[in-house]
Design an enzyme around this catalytic site. Structure first.
Site, PDB file in Angstrom:
ATOM      1  N   ASN A  91      -1.275  24.026  10.504  1.00 33.34           N
ATOM      2  CA  ASN A  91      -0.165  24.687  10.078  1.00 33.34           C
ATOM      3  C   ASN A  91      -0.118  26.025  11.235  1.00 33.34           C
ATOM      4  OD1 ASN A  91      -2.264  25.393   8.020  1.00 33.34           O
ATOM      5  ND2 ASN A  91      -0.982  27.057   7.461  1.00 33.34           N
ATOM      6  N   ASP A  92       0.012  27.212  10.898  1.00 32.71           N
ATOM      7  CA  ASP A  92       0.180  28.288  11.836  1.00 32.71           C
ATOM      8  C   ASP A  92      -0.565  28.467  13.192  1.00 32.71           C
ATOM      9  OD1 ASP A  92       0.853  29.011   9.070  1.00 32.71           O
ATOM     10  OD2 ASP A  92      -0.432  30.831   9.023  1.00 32.71           O
ATOM     11  N   GLN A 128      -4.265  26.674  12.450  1.00 33.00           N
ATOM     12  CA  GLN A 128      -4.660  26.541  11.201  1.00 33.00           C
ATOM     13  C   GLN A 128      -4.861  25.038  11.096  1.00 33.00           C
ATOM     14  OE1 GLN A 128      -4.899  28.952   8.145  1.00 33.00           O
ATOM     15  NE2 GLN A 128      -5.925  29.629  10.095  1.00 33.00           N
TER      16      GLN A 128
END
Ligand code: DQQ
Length: 475
Positions: free
Chosen positions: A24-25, A41
């Site tokens: 993710n991020d 992430q």
């Protein structure tokens, strides 16, 4: 590790993503000793959110990436025992230093780690973590995580994403001489949970970014509400004496949470380069079955325009991916689809369209010859609206089918300039260097590779249409 199928028709070829599993991020972005480091992430245990680690990759040219070993792993019985959540990287007197959220039980608290080598491979977590013990006691804080850190004079400043109960999202401002001891100052900005115009900003702000763009400052936050990731919001305005006065609030990307949790870094050339996490638009099971989830956006260059709005463009370095150019001569658009001779799932397209008398201009992408599958990028001139319509994107009913968009009005006398990147399940669009919209689509048919154009309510003219096949970034 289950490796995704290299022939997976939905797996992007020129957008960054890990070899397998969940991402993710973007985190810890830093241009360090001539190379761009991208941390992210990552769950190395599967294509689902959980046990957050920091994955790591490096690039010399912003385009091609080399995967490096995982940089941060949760340490049992420590402040990050349940995950090394999002954070940033700074150069602290020659030492690359990370400030991230250590997750432990219900809480996420700021932690610090320092690089042990110049390649940023090995990291030492600070023994005094967490460096802030709790959110400010005088505020009723509902969530508290994610960091942006910058230098002003002799001091470091930091904003942490948060929400104030029944009030709205906020970015809390702190100050430190050494990145280890932090003094809370005040909220840099507070949203209004009850205001829906010009854009509702939710009850909590994740992943704040505070960018000095010269003429303006921009506070970019990811609006969150009761566990839902909504979209990225950009507030531009004036910053002085540690106070930020926003002048405008708008979505940073009109594709809502298909572009989320962006982070930026300033490179050696002084450019602000920003990446976001492109979330999936298909079921959790489909993500697990594919063995991967999450894509990093293309690097976007962000600058302030003289009128205070943002200019957002794809990094010009991406041009090295271009194969042969296919160019179309001038074309009059009518309400019947005009199918182009070019097609593909890995393309870059630049179109300049004079809107003429048309009230709506449509560009169909990932289009099957019979139009049973197609995704429509639509500019609605009357409504002043740009959207990606994926209601017919796939015959696979388990994928998202919706319309996502937002306000966009062409200035009088300007042509519609669309810069489109298609990369299998990813669509990234830059309109007039001003507005971005991201889509995720999963066509089921191998022949859904067509492109078509139409204009409704009157005629429009295409003055330029260039299409390139783009190469993979992996050798
Ligand atoms: N994801 C991270 C958090 C952040 C959220 C954890 C946003 O730090 O708030 O995976 O996607």
């Amino acid at each position: 590790m289950q490796r995704p199928d290299p022939a997976d028709p939905h797996r992007p070829r020129y957008h960054f993503l890990p070899l397998a599993n969940w991402m993710n991020d973007p985190n810890g972005l830093i241009h360090w000793q001539g190379r761009y480091h991208l941390f992210y992430q990552h769950n190395p245990n599967g294509a689902f959110w959980g046990t957050m680690h920091w994955g790591h990759a490096v690039s010399s040219d912003l385009v091609r990436w080399e995967h490096l070993p995982i940089a941060l792993t949760p340490t049992p019985a420590s402040p990050d025992a349940d995950g090394c959540w999002s954070g940033c990287a700074v150069d602290h007197d020659g030492v690359a230093t990370l400030i991230y959220s250590g997750a432990c039980g219900l809480y996420q608290l700021p932690c610090v780690a320092t690089a042990l080598d110049d390649d940023l491979i090995a990291w030492q977590k600070y023994a005094g973590n967490p460096v802030i013990a709790a959110p400010p006691a005088d505020l009723d804080i509902i969530e508290f995580r994610d960091h942006a850190v910058w230098r002003e004079g002799d001091l470091w400043y930091q904003v942490i994403g948060a929400g104030i109960r029944d009030v709205g999202g906020t970015a809390l401002l702190y100050r430190s001489p050494d990145l280890r001891t932090w003094e809370y100052l005040h909220p840099l900005c507070v949203g209004d949970l009850h205001a829906t115009e010009p854009v509702w900003t939710g009850s909590m702000w994740e992943c704040p970014q505070f960018l000095d763009l010269g003429a303006r400052h921009a506070l970019i936050v990811s609006a969150w509400h009761e566990g839902r990731t909504l979209y990225t919001v950009c507030l531009t305005g004036d910053y002085r004496d540690q106070r930020f006065q926003p002048e405008s609030v708008r979505k940073f990307d009109l594709g809502d949470n298909y572009f989320y949790a962006p982070q930026a870094c300033v490179d050696a050339g002084g450019r602000t380069v920003l990446w976001g996490w492109l979330q999936e638009g298909r079921s959790d099971q489909a993500q697990r079955d594919a063995g991967w989830s999450g894509v990093m956006s293309l690097p976007r260059i962000v600058a302030a325009r003289p009128d205070g709005l943002l200019q957002v463009t794809p990094a010009p370095e991406l041009e090295v991916l271009r194969g042969q150019l296919q160019r179309l001569a001038e074309l009059e658009l009518t309400s019947a689809w005009h199918t182009l001779p070019m097609q593909g799932a890995s393309l870059e397209l630049i179109a300049e369209i004079v809107p003429g008398t048309a009230s709506r201009i449509e560009l169909a992408l990932r289009c099957s010859p019979d139009h049973a599958e197609q995704t429509v990028l639509r500019y609605d001139r009357e409504r002043g609206w740009l959207e990606i319509d994926s209601t017919q994107a796939s015959l696979d009913a388990t994928t998202e089918h919706d319309r996502r968009g937002g306000p966009f009005t062409l200035p009088e006398g300007e042509s519609l300039r669309l810069h489109v990147f298609l990369d299998h399940s990813v669509i990234e669009v830059f309109a007039n260097e001003q507005v971005c919209i991201t889509g995720r689509v999963y066509p089921s048919r191998a022949d859904s590779v067509g492109i078509a154009l139409a204009a409704h309510g009157g005629g429009a003219q295409v003055n330029r249409l260039d299409v390139w096949e783009l190469r993979s970034i992996w050798l």
